[in-house]
Design a protein around this motif. Structure first.
Motif, PDB file in Angstrom:
ATOM      1  N   SER A 125       0.822  -1.218   0.000  1.00 51.03           N
ATOM      2  CA  SER A 125       0.000   0.000   0.000  1.00 51.03           C
ATOM      3  C   SER A 125       0.856   1.269   0.000  1.00 51.03           C
ATOM      4  N   GLY A 126       2.173   1.113  -0.128  1.00 48.85           N
ATOM      5  CA  GLY A 126       3.046   2.259  -0.340  1.00 48.85           C
ATOM      6  C   GLY A 126       3.577   2.948   0.897  1.00 48.85           C
ATOM      7  N   GLU A 127       3.518   2.309   2.068  1.00 50.46           N
ATOM      8  CA  GLU A 127       4.033   2.944   3.284  1.00 50.46           C
ATOM      9  C   GLU A 127       5.557   2.894   3.344  1.00 50.46           C
ATOM     10  N   THR A 128       6.134   3.984   3.834  1.00 53.94           N
ATOM     11  CA  THR A 128       7.567   4.037   4.098  1.00 53.94           C
ATOM     12  C   THR A 128       7.819   3.589   5.535  1.00 53.94           C
ATOM     13  N   ALA A 129       9.078   3.569   5.919  1.00 56.37           N
ATOM     14  CA  ALA A 129       9.415   3.204   7.304  1.00 56.37           C
ATOM     15  C   ALA A 129       8.805   4.200   8.283  1.00 56.37           C
ATOM     16  N   LEU A 130       8.765   5.472   7.907  1.00 61.46           N
ATOM     17  CA  LEU A 130       8.179   6.491   8.777  1.00 61.46           C
ATOM     18  C   LEU A 130       6.673   6.289   8.910  1.00 61.46           C
ATOM     19  N   HIS A 131       6.004   5.938   7.818  1.00 61.75           N
ATOM     20  CA  HIS A 131       4.575   5.596   7.887  1.00 61.75           C
ATOM     21  C   HIS A 131       4.338   4.460   8.888  1.00 61.75           C
ATOM     22  N   ILE A 132       5.154   3.426   8.771  1.00 60.96           N
ATOM     23  CA  ILE A 132       4.976   2.238   9.625  1.00 60.96           C
ATOM     24  C   ILE A 132       5.199   2.596  11.090  1.00 60.96           C
ATOM     25  N   ALA A 133       6.208   3.423  11.362  1.00 58.67           N
ATOM     26  CA  ALA A 133       6.489   3.834  12.742  1.00 58.67           C
ATOM     27  C   ALA A 133       5.305   4.594  13.336  1.00 58.67           C
ATOM     28  N   VAL A 134       4.660   5.425  12.523  1.00 53.34           N
ATOM     29  CA  VAL A 134       3.484   6.165  12.997  1.00 53.34           C
ATOM     30  C   VAL A 134       2.328   5.213  13.246  1.00 53.34           C
ATOM     31  N   ILE A 135       2.096   4.300  12.306  1.00 52.86           N
ATOM     32  CA  ILE A 135       0.996   3.336  12.463  1.00 52.86           C
ATOM     33  C   ILE A 135       1.182   2.474  13.707  1.00 52.86           C
ATOM     34  N   GLU A 136       2.432   2.101  13.978  1.00 57.81           N
ATOM     35  CA  GLU A 136       2.735   1.281  15.163  1.00 57.81           C
ATOM     36  C   GLU A 136       2.776   2.099  16.449  1.00 57.81           C
ATOM     37  N   LYS A 137       2.575   3.433  16.330  1.00 57.43           N
ATOM     38  CA  LYS A 137       2.554   4.347  17.478  1.00 57.43           C
ATOM     39  C   LYS A 137       3.874   4.345  18.242  1.00 57.43           C
ATOM     40  N   LYS A 138       4.976   4.242  17.500  1.00 58.77           N
ATOM     41  CA  LYS A 138       6.309   4.281  18.097  1.00 58.77           C
ATOM     42  C   LYS A 138       6.772   5.742  18.149  1.00 58.77           C
ATOM     43  N   GLU A 139       6.332   6.447  19.167  1.00 59.27           N
ATOM     44  CA  GLU A 139       6.579   7.883  19.252  1.00 59.27           C
ATOM     45  C   GLU A 139       8.064   8.218  19.283  1.00 59.27           C
ATOM     46  N   GLY A 140       8.827   7.492  20.091  1.00 57.24           N
ATOM     47  CA  GLY A 140      10.266   7.740  20.183  1.00 57.24           C
ATOM     48  C   GLY A 140      10.983   7.464  18.873  1.00 57.24           C
ATOM     49  N   LYS A 141      10.579   6.419  18.169  1.00 58.55           N
ATOM     50  CA  LYS A 141      11.225   6.064  16.895  1.00 58.55           C
ATOM     51  C   LYS A 141      10.883   7.082  15.809  1.00 58.55           C
ATOM     52  N   VAL A 142       9.652   7.584  15.833  1.00 65.62           N
ATOM     53  CA  VAL A 142       9.275   8.630  14.875  1.00 65.62           C
ATOM     54  C   VAL A 142      10.146   9.868  15.080  1.00 65.62           C
ATOM     55  N   LYS A 143      10.351  10.223  16.340  1.00 66.75           N
ATOM     56  CA  LYS A 143      11.198  11.374  16.645  1.00 66.75           C
ATOM     57  C   LYS A 143      12.619  11.147  16.133  1.00 66.75           C
ATOM     58  N   ARG A 144      13.129   9.941  16.327  1.00 66.45           N
ATOM     59  CA  ARG A 144      14.499   9.621  15.887  1.00 66.45           C
ATOM     60  C   ARG A 144      14.608   9.658  14.357  1.00 66.45           C
ATOM     61  N   LEU A 145      13.633   9.113  13.667  1.00 69.14           N
ATOM     62  CA  LEU A 145      13.657   9.109  12.202  1.00 69.14           C
ATOM     63  C   LEU A 145      13.555  10.528  11.646  1.00 69.14           C
ATOM     64  N   VAL A 146      12.733  11.358  12.267  1.00 66.76           N
ATOM     65  CA  VAL A 146      12.611  12.750  11.823  1.00 66.76           C
ATOM     66  C   VAL A 146      13.920  13.498  12.061  1.00 66.76           C
ATOM     67  N   GLU A 147      14.580  13.211  13.173  1.00 64.88           N
ATOM     68  CA  GLU A 147      15.881  13.839  13.450  1.00 64.88           C
ATOM     69  C   GLU A 147      16.910  13.453  12.398  1.00 64.88           C
ATOM     70  N   LEU A 148      16.884  12.201  11.952  1.00 64.96           N
ATOM     71  CA  LEU A 148      17.800  11.768  10.887  1.00 64.96           C
ATOM     72  C   LEU A 148      17.475  12.472   9.573  1.00 64.96           C
TER      73      LEU A 148
END
Length: 394
Positions: free
Chosen positions: A55-78
């Motif tokens: 369905s075209g999700e990226t790793a950042l999409h998946i992190a949001v869907i999984e509600k991984k707040e800390g990981k989303v922050k880390r990916l955005v920082e990268l």
């Protein structure tokens, strides 16, 4: 000819390597190995924009869907630390097959912190920030609209604040003419609907492509009102005297720009009869404004000042009755609450509480819509033929 074959072979090898990396990213994300995903994010900058799922999700999409707040922050920082020239489009702007960015998903889930990480990203220019906030999916929904659609009140108000006072009116509307007020009422999110009505009265007059105003949407749900509820005497007693429903409390949002002006006549009709403190006599700071109609003057003449001091003018006795009723109600509520817990009726109690909240709040919203609406004004833009998104009114 030989050189062309070498280039083709090289491209195939690169494609195979990329597919391998994408598969590893997906497997690690699904297994929760986010440290490995972060490592791949650092090692392969191109992988940040890679669509990993069908369905075209990226790793950042998946992190949001999984509600991984800390990981989303880390990916955005990268993403913030990466060079802009190295990527054609920001990973924050990449969409899935439904046109949803990671911000769309965070808004629909109501995770305000994730919305903040993406909205405050240093990787985006001021123009790209506006594009991200105003990005529409295939259904014509902005992140703000999705927050209203899912009843995510706090995320809605955060995004509303990020849009600022110059937010175009069209961002509050979908391609089929539905507004944020339509979907808030349709989804029975009455606290959010209350906020929208209080701050954006112009949305009361908007119609969708079926010609429905928000008031008609609410009126098409008769089961929300008390008249549709049939209870036995015991449950009716619990419903009427033992269940307390909180009043609406507004979260102060930023007022939308480009709103449709409210008729002056309607505004003056709703203006409360309160005296301006600046017009009071300075020698009498505690002066109280009294309506001086004929009936009130007649009533005031018949009141004895001594009765007012002794509480015999009616006000004191009414207060005593109110206090007695409140005491009985609270005592009954406490007793029934203990009884419910002892008898194991807690689930039924919660359902009845939720039903009463909807009954009362839906009625309050209807009263508010009737009070603030005008039969002589409505907005049909985006109604039967809303047209393309780009042509909606700003």
């Amino acid at each position: 000819m030989a050189s062309e074959e070498i280039v083709e072979q090289y491209i195939e090898i690169v494609d195979q390597d990329q597919e391998t990396v994408k598969l590893e990213l997906l497997n690690n994300a699904m297994k929760g190995n986010w440290e490995e995903v972060v490592r791949r994010y650092k090692e392969y900058p191109w992988a940040r924009n890679a669509n990993l799922t069908r369905s075209g999700e990226t790793a950042l999409h998946i992190a949001v869907i999984e509600k991984k707040e800390g990981k989303v922050k880390r990916l955005v920082e990268l993403v913030d630390a990466a060079e802009t020239e190295a990527e054609e489009i920001s990973p924050l702007m990449v969409t899935n097959d439904r046109g949803n960015t990671p911000l769309h998903l965070a808004a629909s889930l109501g995770i305000t912190a994730m919305c903040e990480y993406m909205c405050m990203s240093k990787h985006l220019s001021s123009g790209e920030h506006k594009q991200l906030l105003g990005r529409r999916n295939t259904a014509g929904e902005t992140p703000l609209f999705l927050a209203a659609l899912r009843g995510q009140r706090h995320a809605f108000h955060y995004l509303h604040k990020m849009y600022g006072p110059e937010m175009p009116y069209k961002y509050a509307r979908r391609a089929d003419g539905e507004t944020i007020l339509h979907v808030a009422i349709s989804g029975e999110y009455f606290d959010l609907a209350y906020d929208i009505i209080c701050k954006h009265r112009h949305l009361i007059y908007c119609v969708n492509e079926n010609g429905y105003t928000p008031l008609l949407v609410l009126a098409s749900k008769p089961t929300l009102f008390r008249t549709s509820l049939h209870l036995d005497p015991f449950n009716r007693f619990i419903y009427n005297y033992c269940l307390h429903v909180k009043k609406f409390t507004s979260i102060e949002p930023v007022t939308m720009a480009h709103s449709i002006p409210t008729p002056r006549k309607h505004t003056e009709a709703n203006k409360p009869d309160v005296e301006d403190p600046k017009e009071r006599d300075p020698d009498t700071p505690n002066q109280v404004s009294i309506i001086t109609s004929g009936k009130h003057m007649e009533a005031n003449k018949n009141i004895n000042p001594k009765d007012l001091e002794d509480g015999r003018g009616g006000k004191g006795s009414r207060n005593e009755k109110v206090m007695i009723i409140k005491f009985i109600s609270i005592s009954t509520m406490w007793f029934v609450g203990v009884l419910v817990r002892l008898l194991g009726f807690k689930i039924f109690f919660k359902k009845l509480q939720a039903r009463k909240e909807k009954n009362i709040w839906s009625l309050e919203i209807m009263k508010l819509l009737l009070q603030r609406s005008s039969s002589q004004k409505y907005d049909s833009s985006g109604g039967y033929n809303p047209g393309p998104i780009s042509s909606m009114p700003d």
